[in-house]
Design a protein around this motif. Structure first.
Motif, PDB file in Angstrom:
ATOM      1  N   MET A 106       0.806  -1.095  -0.091  1.00  0.00           N
ATOM      2  CA  MET A 106       0.184   0.017  -0.002  1.00  0.00           C
ATOM      3  C   MET A 106       0.763   1.324  -0.113  1.00  0.00           C
ATOM      4  O   MET A 106       2.056   1.364   0.112  1.00  0.00           O
ATOM      5  N   SER A 107       0.239   2.386  -0.413  1.00  0.00           N
ATOM      6  CA  SER A 107       1.044   3.536  -0.382  1.00  0.00           C
ATOM      7  C   SER A 107       0.069   4.536  -0.150  1.00  0.00           C
ATOM      8  O   SER A 107      -1.039   4.293   0.029  1.00  0.00           O
ATOM      9  N   ALA A 108       0.656   5.792   0.269  1.00  0.00           N
ATOM     10  CA  ALA A 108      -0.127   7.276   0.423  1.00  0.00           C
ATOM     11  C   ALA A 108       0.693   8.118  -0.240  1.00  0.00           C
ATOM     12  O   ALA A 108       1.632   7.794  -0.798  1.00  0.00           O
ATOM     13  N   GLN A 109       0.025   9.120  -0.795  1.00  0.00           N
ATOM     14  CA  GLN A 109       0.549  10.059  -1.663  1.00  0.00           C
ATOM     15  C   GLN A 109       0.688  11.468  -0.522  1.00  0.00           C
ATOM     16  O   GLN A 109      -0.277  11.689  -0.246  1.00  0.00           O
ATOM     17  N   TYR A 163      -0.650  17.559  12.163  1.00  0.00           N
ATOM     18  CA  TYR A 163      -1.729  18.200  13.217  1.00  0.00           C
ATOM     19  C   TYR A 163      -3.249  17.787  12.914  1.00  0.00           C
ATOM     20  O   TYR A 163      -4.005  18.429  13.844  1.00  0.00           O
ATOM     21  N   ALA A 164      -3.681  17.103  12.167  1.00  0.00           N
ATOM     22  CA  ALA A 164      -5.116  16.703  11.967  1.00  0.00           C
ATOM     23  C   ALA A 164      -5.052  15.295  11.014  1.00  0.00           C
ATOM     24  O   ALA A 164      -4.177  15.160  10.347  1.00  0.00           O
ATOM     25  N   SER A 165      -6.187  14.771  11.228  1.00  0.00           N
ATOM     26  CA  SER A 165      -6.627  13.604  10.423  1.00  0.00           C
ATOM     27  C   SER A 165      -8.050  13.530  10.178  1.00  0.00           C
ATOM     28  O   SER A 165      -8.801  13.871  11.032  1.00  0.00           O
ATOM     29  N   TYR A 166      -8.172  13.205   8.810  1.00  0.00           N
ATOM     30  CA  TYR A 166      -9.566  13.315   8.321  1.00  0.00           C
ATOM     31  C   TYR A 166      -9.838  12.112   7.808  1.00  0.00           C
ATOM     32  O   TYR A 166      -9.025  11.636   6.976  1.00  0.00           O
ATOM     33  N   ILE A 167     -11.152  11.429   7.926  1.00  0.00           N
ATOM     34  CA  ILE A 167     -11.501  10.175   7.223  1.00  0.00           C
ATOM     35  C   ILE A 167     -12.525  10.465   6.052  1.00  0.00           C
ATOM     36  O   ILE A 167     -13.490  10.981   6.370  1.00  0.00           O
ATOM     37  N   LEU A 168     -12.173  10.078   4.923  1.00  0.00           N
ATOM     38  CA  LEU A 168     -13.059  10.341   3.744  1.00  0.00           C
ATOM     39  C   LEU A 168     -14.120   9.191   3.876  1.00  0.00           C
ATOM     40  O   LEU A 168     -13.933   8.195   4.399  1.00  0.00           O
ATOM     41  N   GLY A 169     -15.349   9.682   3.268  1.00  0.00           N
ATOM     42  CA  GLY A 169     -16.286   8.579   3.215  1.00  0.00           C
ATOM     43  C   GLY A 169     -16.096   7.322   2.512  1.00  0.00           C
ATOM     44  O   GLY A 169     -15.187   7.334   1.650  1.00  0.00           O
ATOM     45  N   ASP A 170     -16.773   6.347   2.853  1.00  0.00           N
ATOM     46  CA  ASP A 170     -16.661   4.952   2.287  1.00  0.00           C
ATOM     47  C   ASP A 170     -17.316   4.878   0.940  1.00  0.00           C
ATOM     48  O   ASP A 170     -18.426   4.112   0.949  1.00  0.00           O
ATOM     49  N   SER A 204      -4.670   2.911  -5.301  1.00  0.00           N
ATOM     50  CA  SER A 204      -4.104   1.318  -4.767  1.00  0.00           C
ATOM     51  C   SER A 204      -4.553   1.193  -3.403  1.00  0.00           C
ATOM     52  O   SER A 204      -4.989   0.396  -2.894  1.00  0.00           O
ATOM     53  N   SER A 205      -4.048   2.236  -2.393  1.00  0.00           N
ATOM     54  CA  SER A 205      -4.438   2.256  -1.011  1.00  0.00           C
ATOM     55  C   SER A 205      -5.744   2.431  -0.711  1.00  0.00           C
ATOM     56  O   SER A 205      -6.275   1.708   0.298  1.00  0.00           O
ATOM     57  N   TRP A 206      -6.664   3.215  -1.484  1.00  0.00           N
ATOM     58  CA  TRP A 206      -8.051   3.295  -1.543  1.00  0.00           C
ATOM     59  C   TRP A 206      -8.605   1.775  -1.532  1.00  0.00           C
ATOM     60  O   TRP A 206      -9.575   1.408  -0.823  1.00  0.00           O
ATOM     61  N   ALA A 207      -8.157   1.031  -2.449  1.00  0.00           N
ATOM     62  CA  ALA A 207      -8.691  -0.158  -2.707  1.00  0.00           C
ATOM     63  C   ALA A 207      -8.646  -1.126  -1.454  1.00  0.00           C
ATOM     64  O   ALA A 207      -9.278  -2.269  -1.396  1.00  0.00           O
ATOM     65  N   GLY A 208      -7.386  -0.962  -0.782  1.00  0.00           N
ATOM     66  CA  GLY A 208      -7.088  -1.549   0.505  1.00  0.00           C
ATOM     67  C   GLY A 208      -7.891  -1.233   1.960  1.00  0.00           C
ATOM     68  O   GLY A 208      -7.643  -1.501   2.916  1.00  0.00           O
ATOM     69  N   GLY A 209      -8.553  -0.080   1.410  1.00  0.00           N
ATOM     70  CA  GLY A 209      -9.408   0.566   2.466  1.00  0.00           C
ATOM     71  C   GLY A 209      -9.014   1.674   3.217  1.00  0.00           C
ATOM     72  O   GLY A 209      -9.381   2.142   4.136  1.00  0.00           O
ATOM     73  N   ASP A 210      -7.854   2.450   2.573  1.00  0.00           N
ATOM     74  CA  ASP A 210      -7.348   3.782   3.032  1.00  0.00           C
ATOM     75  C   ASP A 210      -8.196   4.808   2.919  1.00  0.00           C
ATOM     76  O   ASP A 210      -8.447   4.825   1.537  1.00  0.00           O
ATOM     77  N   ARG A 211      -8.602   5.479   3.939  1.00  0.00           N
ATOM     78  CA  ARG A 211      -9.740   6.705   3.728  1.00  0.00           C
ATOM     79  C   ARG A 211      -8.857   7.844   4.417  1.00  0.00           C
ATOM     80  O   ARG A 211      -9.600   8.937   4.445  1.00  0.00           O
ATOM     81  N   GLU A 212      -7.790   7.754   4.907  1.00  0.00           N
ATOM     82  CA  GLU A 212      -7.194   8.829   5.775  1.00  0.00           C
ATOM     83  C   GLU A 212      -6.444  10.059   5.034  1.00  0.00           C
ATOM     84  O   GLU A 212      -5.460   9.746   4.283  1.00  0.00           O
ATOM     85  N   ILE A 213      -6.796  11.207   5.217  1.00  0.00           N
ATOM     86  CA  ILE A 213      -6.052  12.212   5.101  1.00  0.00           C
ATOM     87  C   ILE A 213      -5.421  12.624   6.146  1.00  0.00           C
ATOM     88  O   ILE A 213      -5.750  12.986   7.347  1.00  0.00           O
ATOM     89  N   LEU A 214      -3.727  12.898   5.997  1.00  0.00           N
ATOM     90  CA  LEU A 214      -2.966  13.433   7.310  1.00  0.00           C
ATOM     91  C   LEU A 214      -2.638  14.680   7.029  1.00  0.00           C
ATOM     92  O   LEU A 214      -1.783  14.947   6.105  1.00  0.00           O
ATOM     93  N   CYS A 215      -3.029  15.780   7.870  1.00  0.00           N
ATOM     94  CA  CYS A 215      -2.419  17.154   7.467  1.00  0.00           C
ATOM     95  C   CYS A 215      -1.000  17.356   8.200  1.00  0.00           C
ATOM     96  O   CYS A 215      -1.098  17.251   9.437  1.00  0.00           O
TER      97      CYS A 215
END
Length: 174
Positions: free
Chosen positions: A1-4, A93-100, A144-155
């Motif tokens: 998995m990866s994040a951008q 400083y913040a974490s936000y979870i996107l809708g599923d 690809s990380s979304w397909a694995g369930g990743d929904r988080e934004i880290l600010c």
């Protein structure tokens, strides 16, 4: 998995426009539990990093973590973490979870990340983003990380001059 990791394109003006016009579709989902002992920083009982790790799994990052990620690429799986008392490049400083939902596309995710991170910026730093000397960026899901369930934004907050930070910027007021 990866994040951008993305830095806002037109920084302040775009961020203000997005904050005023974009609605956030955030839910209370959890971050992926994709942890391995060798890829985590050592934390105290309060969850603060007390011993960094050069290869901290991106999915184990938490609000309050300090990172040495100034030289990191766009798509990442691991980032260097350090205690916030040590010199560092950025702080989460913040974490936000996107809708599923189905993958909305990177452009939509970036718009939501811009708006969400701007919305939490003033409360964290203590002054309006447009008056602050600091800037923000974020880590967000890839397709690809979304397909694995990743929904988080880290600010992340950082000094655009490239000067290392020491300590937290919470309430810095500058």
């Amino acid at each position: 998995m990866s994040a951008q990791r993305t830095r806002p394109a037109s920084r302040r003006l775009l961020a203000v426009v997005l904050a005023l016009t974009a609605g956030l579709a955030l839910s209370g989902c959890s971050l992926l539990d994709v942890f391995t002992a060798g890829n985590q920083a050592v934390r105290d009982s309060d969850g603060q990093v007390i011993e960094g790790n050069d290869e901290t799994d991106v999915f184990s990052l938490q609000v309050g973590d300090c990172l040495n990620d100034g030289e990191i690429g766009d798509t990442v799986t691991a980032v260097p973490t350090v205690p916030c008392a040590d010199p560092h490049d950025s702080e989460i400083y913040a974490s936000y979870i996107l809708g599923d939902t189905d993958f909305p596309g990177i452009d939509t995710i970036v718009q939501e990340a811009d708006a969400a991170c701007l919305a939490g910026y003033t409360e964290f730093i203590g002054i309006d983003y447009l008056e602050s000397r600091y800037d923000f960026s974020y880590y967000h899901p890839t397709e690809s990380s979304w397909a694995g369930g990743d929904r988080e934004i880290l600010c992340l907050v950082y000094d655009p001059s490239g000067e290392p930070l020491t300590g937290t910027l919470e309430g810095a007021g500058e």
